[in-house]
Scaffold this motif. Structure first.
Motif, PDB file in Angstrom:
ATOM      1  N   LEU A 178      40.661  53.493  54.448  1.00 34.98           N
ATOM      2  CA  LEU A 178      40.000  54.295  53.395  1.00 34.98           C
ATOM      3  C   LEU A 178      39.810  53.529  51.987  1.00 34.98           C
ATOM      4  O   LEU A 178      38.883  53.410  51.633  1.00 34.98           O
ATOM      5  N   THR A 179      41.051  52.910  51.729  1.00 39.30           N
ATOM      6  CA  THR A 179      41.040  52.329  50.293  1.00 39.30           C
ATOM      7  C   THR A 179      40.252  50.991  50.431  1.00 39.30           C
ATOM      8  O   THR A 179      39.367  50.630  49.633  1.00 39.30           O
ATOM      9  N   ARG A 180      40.362  50.246  51.654  1.00 38.46           N
ATOM     10  CA  ARG A 180      39.465  49.090  51.761  1.00 38.46           C
ATOM     11  C   ARG A 180      38.003  49.377  51.724  1.00 38.46           C
ATOM     12  O   ARG A 180      37.329  48.757  51.142  1.00 38.46           O
ATOM     13  N   GLU A 181      37.612  50.420  52.421  1.00 39.79           N
ATOM     14  CA  GLU A 181      36.252  50.899  52.585  1.00 39.79           C
ATOM     15  C   GLU A 181      35.585  51.240  51.089  1.00 39.79           C
ATOM     16  O   GLU A 181      34.432  50.787  50.742  1.00 39.79           O
ATOM     17  N   THR A 182      36.520  51.913  50.386  1.00 38.63           N
ATOM     18  CA  THR A 182      36.184  52.494  48.781  1.00 38.63           C
ATOM     19  C   THR A 182      36.048  51.242  48.142  1.00 38.63           C
ATOM     20  O   THR A 182      34.955  51.278  47.291  1.00 38.63           O
ATOM     21  N   VAL A 183      37.130  50.220  48.087  1.00 35.92           N
ATOM     22  CA  VAL A 183      36.980  49.027  47.167  1.00 35.92           C
ATOM     23  C   VAL A 183      35.696  48.041  47.737  1.00 35.92           C
ATOM     24  O   VAL A 183      34.871  47.874  46.642  1.00 35.92           O
ATOM     25  N   GLY A 184      35.302  48.129  49.027  1.00 39.31           N
ATOM     26  CA  GLY A 184      34.382  47.298  49.093  1.00 39.31           C
ATOM     27  C   GLY A 184      33.118  47.782  48.861  1.00 39.31           C
ATOM     28  O   GLY A 184      32.041  47.144  48.332  1.00 39.31           O
ATOM     29  N   GLY A 185      32.777  49.199  48.994  1.00 41.21           N
ATOM     30  CA  GLY A 185      31.593  49.929  48.465  1.00 41.21           C
ATOM     31  C   GLY A 185      31.363  49.897  47.175  1.00 41.21           C
ATOM     32  O   GLY A 185      30.448  49.747  46.554  1.00 41.21           O
TER      33      GLY A 185
END
Length: 632
Positions: A178-185
């Motif tokens: 979830l953190t990776r998706e948030t950071v990437g987005g």
């Protein structure tokens, strides 16, 4: 050149060992190359720079831990700022921020620096928030409702050496999808803070709406059980009607001398008559009961006596039979011989003549008479007892009637002695009844007001929920379109740059498609993510270069036009391939028309860049010139 927001540029980095300057280097906009042989301290410098910008999970080397502080001068959207952090193996170190250049910062007093913690608190924002504000970046929420930090952003901006097998993110102890998706987005500009705020607002609205619905449901459940659901319509009219009636009754009190009373009020007399009758009837019944109880008791004694007599007669007959069978030769008193003359019809003791069966008949007659008396007495007892039971059953009802009549008579006779007083009393009773009705009506009105307020709040919350739902759908649709556009751009740039690699990895020569996933922390070329060690390093740096290139192409991206690439020639990469990769980087960056900064470290610098404007700092060599000049 102009700059896009956000843009982060490092101007100068200084590392201190107490008062000693262990490292100092000036950087510039564009490509910066840190070069030196392996084990000369290039990665240490890259780590120091990342730490000074807010990175965590630094693998500190012993020489680095001998240093005490990093100081970096940066441009945040072209505004010069100095950042200072004390070096320590402890995590979550705070940051000092000086809003000015390095020269002034070095001479600034303690109070000229602002201290910001790693995590925000109730009274203090974090250094991430301070720097995000300077970069005009919105805050974003990651996993566990925690705000996105500079450390998380630097996991993409800094491709460090220890994470060589991670194509997008630096290693982190608390990594999650979830953190990776948030950071990437977030960095790609796909993350919409308006969408995020709308989602937060929707969550709060939904919670509040559920509360209101639950409150209304509880109220209607209670009203339904009590059977006193208030009439929602006309409650004010009902209150007005009751108030008018009360006023009319009150005026009657004021004008009590005009009260028309019945001249002949026989109710008390009638009541008295009823009460007397009831008392008489009650007393008669009670008297009969007492009389019957006495008679029954007396009869019981009488019957008992008769039965006793009867028993005695029976015993007497038996005794007579015994004596009759006895023949005395001598008198029991004088012992004189008793003659046997006329024995047949005389007493053989006293010689008196006996009548035929006289004694037996008398005994029998007496016994019959006694038995008849006992029988009649028992029958009478049964009738009396039945009558007693009947009277006792009537008594409670008579007693209740008597008490009721007594209370009524007491009320009438005690309070109102005159017809006018009785009439006034009747008015007061009606007023009291109206007051109760008015009170109930107001309570109902109050309840109706509460219900109406709750219903209005519920309706407004439902409207707000519907609005937010529509807004979120719109944002999500726009976000999806933006995401498709930017992700497609990054994939295409990566595909084009991969083709500039030396023709060593078959999939890179003419890739059909490149896909990536921040969630999976993976980059796929032709559906594969498994390549040789050196090809994986090339893919990793090419993908980061593509991110930087796309951020120049798409101003909406939040990647701050800043990259740090370490281990540019790791993975046993051939020298020629490393040199070619450096060519690819510099050639791609030469097309950028906006401010940016890309800092990479290499042990195999392309000779044509050895003395170019791209290199920064000295050439580092183990045993000769380490990057950190640490004092023993």
């Amino acid at each position: 050149m102009t700059y896009l927001k956000p843009t982060l540029i490092v101007n100068e980095l200084a590392v201190f060992q107490n008062g000693h300057v262990a490292y100092k280097c000036t950087f510039h906009k564009g490509v910066n190359i840190i070069r030196g042989r392996n084990s000369s301290g290039k990665t240490t410098i890259m780590d120091m720079l990342a730490f000074s910008l807010g990175a965590e999970n630094i693998r500190w080397k012993p020489q680095a831990l001998k240093c005490t502080m990093t100081l970096v001068e940066v441009l945040l959207n072209d505004n010069i700022v100095c950042l200072k952090r004390e070096i320590s193996a402890d995590p979550l170190r705070p940051m000092y921020i000086f809003w000015g250049g390095m020269d002034k910062a070095l001479n600034a007093g303690v109070h000229d620096w602002e201290l910001y913690p790693f995590k925000r608190s109730e009274n203090k924002i974090s250094f991430t928030q301070a720097i995000f504000n300077a970069l005009d970046l919105p805050l974003a929420q990651g996993a566990g409702s925690s705000n996105l930090t500079l450390h998380q952003v630097l996991r993409v901006l800094y491709a460090d050496q220890p994470s060589v097998h991670s194509p997008i993110f630096r290693f982190d102890k608390f990594d999650n999808a979830l953190t990776r998706e948030t950071v990437g987005g977030y960095l790609c500009g796909v993350y919409n803070d308006e969408l995020y705020n709308a989602q937060l607002e929707l969550r709060e609205t939904d919670t509040e709406l559920s509360k209101k619905v639950s409150e209304l449901k509880s109220i209607f459940n209670v009203l339904g059980r009590s059977g006193h659901a208030p009439d929602m319509q006309g409650i004010d009219a009902r209150i007005a009607e009751l108030t008018d009636l009360r006023e009319i009754e009150s005026k009657k009190i004021i004008n009590s001398n005009k009260i028309e009373v019945k001249k002949e009020d026989n109710s008390l007399s009638d009541l008295r008559g009823q009460l007397n009758s009831a008392k008489t009837e009650y007393s008669d019944v009670k008297s009969k009961i007492q009389s019957l109880e006495f008679e029954i008791s007396d009869s019981e004694l009488f019957i008992q006596e008769l039965e006793e007599r009867l028993k005695n007669l029976e015993q007497s007959g038996e005794t007579r039979g015994v004596f009759d069978s006895m023949h005395f030769e001598f008198c029991p008193s004088c012992l004189t011989k008793i003659s046997s003359l006329n024995e047949k019809h005389s007493c053989h003791l006293c010689k008196s003549e006996e009548q035929d069966d006289k004694a037996s008949n008398q005994l029998l007659r007496m016994k019959n008479e006694l038995a008849l008396q006992v029988r009649e007495s028992n029958q009478l007892m049964v009738r009396r007892r039945e009558q007693l039971v009947k009277l006792k059953r009537e008594l409670p009802s008579l007693e209740s009637t008597l008490k009721r009549l007594e209370q009524e008579f007491f009320q009438k006779s005690s309070y109102w002695e005159s017809p006018i007083e009785a009439a006034v009393g009747e008015i007061y009773r009606r007023i009291g009844s109206l007051d109760e009705e008015i009170k109930t009506a107001y309570e109902n009105k109050k309840l109706i007001v509460v219900i109406n307020e709750l219903q209005e709040q519920r309706d407004n919350l439902q409207k707000e929920k519907n609005r937010l739902d529509d807004l979120i759908k719109l944002y999500e649709k726009n976000e999806e379109r933006l995401k498709e556009s930017i992700y497609s751009s990054i994939s295409n740039i990566t595909k084009e740059l991969l083709q500039e690699d030396l023709p060593l990895q078959r999939e890179f020569i003419d890739p059909e498609n490149v896909e990536f996933s921040f969630t999976d922390n993976a980059v796929y070329v032709n559906g594969s993510r498994n390549f040789s060690e050196s090809s994986a390093v090339v893919l990793r740096h090419i993908f980061h270069l593509a991110l930087l290139s796309a951020s120049i192409e798409h101003p909406s991206m939040r990647l701050p036009r800043f990259l740090m690439l370490d281990g540019i020639d790791d993975g046993g990469m051939e020298k020629s391939r490393s040199h070619n990769l450096q060519d690819v980087i510099i050639r791609e960056c030469s097309h950028f028309e906006c401010d940016y900064q890309l800092i990479f470290a290499t042990s195999e610098i392309n000779p044509k860049y050895q003395e170019s404007e791209y290199v920064v700092g000295e050439y580092y060599e183990p045993g000769v010139n380490y990057s950190l000049k640490v004092m023993a």
